[in-house]
Enzyme design. Structure first.
Site, PDB file in Angstrom:
ATOM      1  N   ARG A  19      11.233   4.457   1.608  1.00 30.52           N
ATOM      2  CA  ARG A  19      10.440   2.967   2.248  1.00 30.52           C
ATOM      3  C   ARG A  19      11.032   3.026   3.983  1.00 30.52           C
ATOM      4  NH1 ARG A  19       7.941  -1.249  -1.142  1.00 30.52           N
ATOM      5  NH2 ARG A  19      10.116  -1.339  -1.764  1.00 30.52           N
ATOM      6  N   ASN A  37       3.940   1.936  -1.900  1.00 26.70           N
ATOM      7  CA  ASN A  37       4.560   2.598  -2.804  1.00 26.70           C
ATOM      8  C   ASN A  37       2.528   1.967  -3.183  1.00 26.70           C
ATOM      9  OD1 ASN A  37       6.596   3.897  -2.528  1.00 26.70           O
ATOM     10  ND2 ASN A  37       7.806   2.054  -4.071  1.00 26.70           N
TER      11      ASN A  37
END
Length: 95
Positions: A19, A37
Site C-alpha cells: 500500500r 487490503n
C-alpha cells in the site's frame, strides 16, 4: 482527459509494504484514489488521473519490488470522481 480505474491485485501484496509503495507511485505521478487490503488477500486500488500517469503507475505496480510479487491484476474503467484531491489508504474518496 482524466480517467479512473478500479483494480484488484493478487499475489504477495499484503504485509510487504504494498500500500505504501502504491501511494508513493501514485503521488509521484499526481494521481488520486485509494488502496485497500481486502480480507481475501487481494488489494483493491482506485486510481484516477491522466491516462499516461495511470499507465505508468500500473506498470510500476505490476513490476513491484524485491518484496512485492504481483501475480494478476484485474483492471476496469469506472466513472471519474469529481473533486478528488489525493491518494490515500482505505475506503472512500479524498477531497
Amino acid at each position: 482527459m482524466v480517467k479512473r480505474f478500479h483494480v484488484f491485485v493478487e499475489g504477495r501484496v499484503q504485509g510487504v509494504g504494498f500500500r505504501g509503495f502504491c501511494m508513493m507511485q501514485a503521488q509521484q505521478r499526481h494521481l488520486t484514489g485509494s488502496v485497500t487490503n481486502l480480507p481475501n488477500g487481494l488489494v483493491e486500488i482506485f486510481v484516477q488521473g491522466e491516462q499516461e500517469g495511470i499507465d505508468s503507475f500500473l506498470e510500476a505496480v505490476q513490476a513491484g519490488n524485491q518484496f512485492i510479487r504481483v501475480d494478476d491484476m484485474s483492471i476496469k474503467e469506472v466513472p471519474v470522481v469529481p473533486g478528488e484531491k489525493r491518494f490515500g489508504y482505505g475506503m472512500g474518496q479524498y477531497f
